[in-house]
Enzyme design. Sequence first.
Site, short mmCIF file in Angstrom:
data_model
loop_
_atom_site.label_atom_id
_atom_site.label_comp_id
_atom_site.label_asym_id
_atom_site.label_seq_id
_atom_site.Cartn_x
_atom_site.Cartn_y
_atom_site.Cartn_z
CG ASP A 34 -2.04 -1.01 1.10
OD1 ASP A 34 -2.79 -1.16 2.07
OD2 ASP A 34 -2.16 -1.64 0.04
CE LYS A 118 -8.58 3.63 3.90
NZ LYS A 118 -8.21 2.27 3.44
CD GLU A 174 -13.54 -2.02 3.62
OE1 GLU A 174 -12.46 -2.16 3.03
OE2 GLU A 174 -14.37 -1.14 3.30
CE LYS A 294 -17.03 7.84 6.83
NZ LYS A 294 -18.04 6.78 7.01
CE LYS A 318 -3.85 4.01 3.90
NZ LYS A 318 -3.57 4.00 2.47
#
Length: 676
Positions: A34, A118, A174, A294, A318
């Site tokens: 990633d 996440k 997810e 958010k 991240k």
Amino acid sequence: MTLEEARKRVNELRDLIRYHNYRYYVLADPEISDAEYDRLLRELKELEERFPELKSPDSPTLQVGARPLEATFRPVRHPTRMYSLDNAFNLDELKAFEERIERALGRKGPFAYTVEHKVDGLSVNLYYEEGVLVYGATRGDGEVGEEVTQNLLTIPTIPRRLKGVPERLEVRGEVYMPIEAFLRLNEELEERGERIFKNPRNAAAGSLRQKDPRITAKRGLRATFYALGLGLEEVEREGVATQFALLHWLKEKGFPVEHGYARAVGAEGVEAVYQDWLKKRRALPFEADGVVVKLDELALWRELGYTARAPRFAIAYKFPAEEKETRLLDVVFQVGRTGRVTPVGILEPVFLEGSEVSRVTLHNESYIEELDIRIGDWVLVHKAGGVIPEVLRVLKERRTGEERPIRWPETCPECGHRLLKEGKVHRCPNPLCPAKRFEAIRHFASRKAMDIQGLGEKLIERLLEKGLVKDVADLYRLRKEDLVGLERMGEKSAQNLLRQIEESKKRGLERLLYALGLPGVGEVLARNLAARFGNMDRLLEASLEELLEVEEVGELTARAILETLKDPAFRDLVRRLKEAGVEMEAKEKGGEALKGLTFVITGELSRPREEVKALLRRLGAKVTDSVSRKTSYLVVGENPGSKLEKARALGVPTLTEEELYRLLEARTGKKAEELV
């Protein structure tokens, strides 16, 4: 850099990113990490901003992913687009995100945010009409995904029916594989010499794309939900005004929601949550590669809108990449308790996630062939599931030509016996191999098996060297005088160890079966076998047909277990353990009250479904997931699914939950409360 040089590099980057998108989104088999992917995307973004004339509507910076393969599952067009997220990698970039919001809204912050983990999995979209699940699909390229409804329904927490929701509703979330399930799956694949998964995300994606839902059902997938597509405005009109409230609304409707979300004010407040969660990252039961930030107030989302690729009101912050480059110096071969030979890579030591890493498993021949890894290669390593050091990829561009292929030994590295090759698995068949004995005793004493505290690796080695034990049954013949005098073993230590060994006799059949290392038998299957047969004597006399009735047992596993149960050496070991006083009865004894009956459950019960299934199995019944002519009863709860219609069509008898408990009372003479 000139415009022409930039144009050439931009085209190279776009082609490269599209290729890696395809590997990641379609094949679920990425070739790069990633962090490397993020670096490529960031370089492309910077060049497009520096040279605006090179911007293109089909650039990967404006797209989510790659279109799914049409030949795999039915393509589904999402009613509303599923966007990706832009990334922030530090506090400055997070502050820049808030500044963009301030400019767009024309007012100063700080603003309130909802912060969520996440979860590193596969994005899915559930589509409901009038409260009934019509289909579930993967994100795909954001506009078209793949329908995976049957596989999603193997996840028990996904609701099929909803009450009090908009007529048309999209719920986004997810699908992920918990770290424990990931490690267990890879262990099983490695044992069979099959290709293993590089990380939990790949495992989740590969499992969700199985053509046979029965395989998916065994993989332990989980889901978490966090957003709406269609239906959001109607839910807002009901009074749900914030993302924080929306997560609560989803929980009320029966969706699994990752519990660790928080509110924060301003970029500095988000940073405080981020740093706190970063410290606790490895305590999570799932992989998380960052946090999602958010804007909390939903009304502001419409004002801000979307770019071509991502929402302007949310960003992924991240976690730092936890990957290191190092060299593979050598490969040694270890022998496990079943005789399987495993290659272990010796690395130039690197510091990774709080500890020094100098060894890495190379699993099996399939894994080595797939990686094309050689002694002397530079490799990128990380900790799979945050636990086990693993090679992410080989840095082939750094090869010098001096690297050497890995050669498998023809004889056992421990005892010299000639190895047998079964497919891609190499095994030592020698029953007296010292490495097999060591690993068998180590496994037997481990925490999830007989839990003999104080019996560590060094002590096992000394006991074997002195000839005090040859197998696990000999542990129960040890005396204090055998132990006192061994290195670092005084009288008190000896007494403590003997007490632990004595206490281990009471662990029960399920722990004993796991401890004995029957082929293919992990913790879950050991419990199922113990519940089905109740004691060791009955299990020793089990037929192939009876073993196949046990949940999670396939034909290959059943035959391997049967072969072990009939082995005179295994029977002699069991006899000696029994003579030593090791208990061989199930802690939760099984029974025959429901022997020969097959149950299927549909709808919501007053008790957890898994609890009811376990009770039925404990009483000798078989519990399956699909209705057929062989089904004895369909147990029907609230909001039943399509199984009820199929049962009626096939003439299968149905029972309400209350009727089921009356049947159990009639068969056992006990009320349900006493049985559970």
